[in-house]
Design an enzyme around this catalytic site. Sequence first.
Site, short mmCIF file in Angstrom:
data_model
loop_
_atom_site.label_atom_id
_atom_site.label_comp_id
_atom_site.label_asym_id
_atom_site.label_seq_id
_atom_site.Cartn_x
_atom_site.Cartn_y
_atom_site.Cartn_z
CD GLU A 171 -7.08 -6.31 -6.06
OE1 GLU A 171 -6.57 -5.18 -5.92
OE2 GLU A 171 -7.24 -7.11 -5.11
CG ASP B 264 -2.04 -0.99 1.15
OD1 ASP B 264 -2.15 -1.68 0.12
OD2 ASP B 264 -2.82 -1.11 2.12
NE ARG C 295 -7.87 -10.04 0.91
CZ ARG C 295 -7.43 -8.79 0.92
NH1 ARG C 295 -6.70 -8.35 -0.11
NH2 ARG C 295 -7.69 -7.99 1.94
CE1 TYR D 189 -8.97 -5.49 -0.98
CE2 TYR D 189 -9.27 -3.19 -1.55
CZ TYR D 189 -8.90 -4.14 -0.64
OH TYR D 189 -8.48 -3.77 0.61
#
Length: 399
Positions: free
Chosen positions: A373, A58, A326, A356
């Site tokens: 993603e 990030d 994820r 995401y």
Amino acid sequence: MESRTSTSYSLGLLKEPSRTTLFRQEPCGVTYRIPALIYINDGETFLAFAEKRRTWRDCEAEILVMRRGVHQNGSIQWSPAQELKTAFLPRHRTMNPCPIYERKSKTLYLFFICVLGTTTEQYQIYTGRNKTRLCYVTSKDNGQSWSKTTDLTKSVFGKEFGNFATFAVGPGHGIQMKSGRLIIPAYAYYIHVRCFPFHFPLIVRPHALAFYSDDCGSTWQMGEQVDTSSCECEMAEVIDQDSRSHLYCNARSTQGHRVEALSESSGAAFDKSHFAQKLVEPCRGCQGSVLSFVPSLRAQGEGKNCVTSNANTWLLYSHPTNKRSRKALGVYMNKSPLSASSWCQPWIIHHGPSGYSDLTQFGETESFACLMECGESSELEEIAFVEFSLSDILKSVMT
């Protein structure tokens, strides 16, 4: 146009939709993250946004990038990636794209945050020193050119700014309600308790909220926070069978399930928050996307495996379906959005690593698209675009 045919994975008899890679991780380490997608009916144009980062981290974000997609000869032709060089503040990095289209003035607003240098979110939370700014740029030509950055931080937060350790918009799309109110989904880490006399934060919790405008985007206000701890969110307008409007919020959580809340004041305040038992989160949570739409009479007669509808609008929601990691991005449908836990089983549109995503409806038909993603080994490998129809979702429900 770069595309890839879907694999043989399926839920029941329904295969994954084919996907088009719009942004791909580069061998040098440059990574594209945080997708946002919008379709502008006036120009029949898709705009796909992402963050360009030096690495996957990030704090290594740099600038927002965009690709424009236009239907030509039965397919979508995508422009090359464009860096949005006016969407910045000096010495800051640009993050969390959140587009919204204002119908009356035909103006596209692209909201984002600017964070000082490489300051991390965790540093701001631990110290209570907010280094984030609330910003937007606008376009009058469907994303072909952009204005300079407007910094709204002072006018929106005022003296309350010091009570927020940090904040962000979306990420993902905003909405315009039938009343004309513009809604930008957001979340903030609110400092509930400080250590006096040093003012060091002791209790800091995230809460979803909305920024909103009733004058076509000229001025903006901040709504009250969702009472339950909640983070990245998206919102959708639900119209009940008496034609009354409700603003629905779907937010990230670290408690194993999504947080849902309703606002009867169009985002000024939220109540009735609860954990959606059918919408699981991986251990640290993940962003998800939500979208409302008006089904056709034909569609209303299908999908009998779901509960009876209590609203004139239905919801779609995209998110990884695996509760441990994820992966396995699914699209859920809700025919009764004013009832708790009335989601149907998801249709898996990518079985591999997924992160995401952002949903949009396009045209005047029951056609939808998702920017997500995804990858084969990691969700950081690419950001891909897929199209599907409501009939695809209904087939998965009835499988």
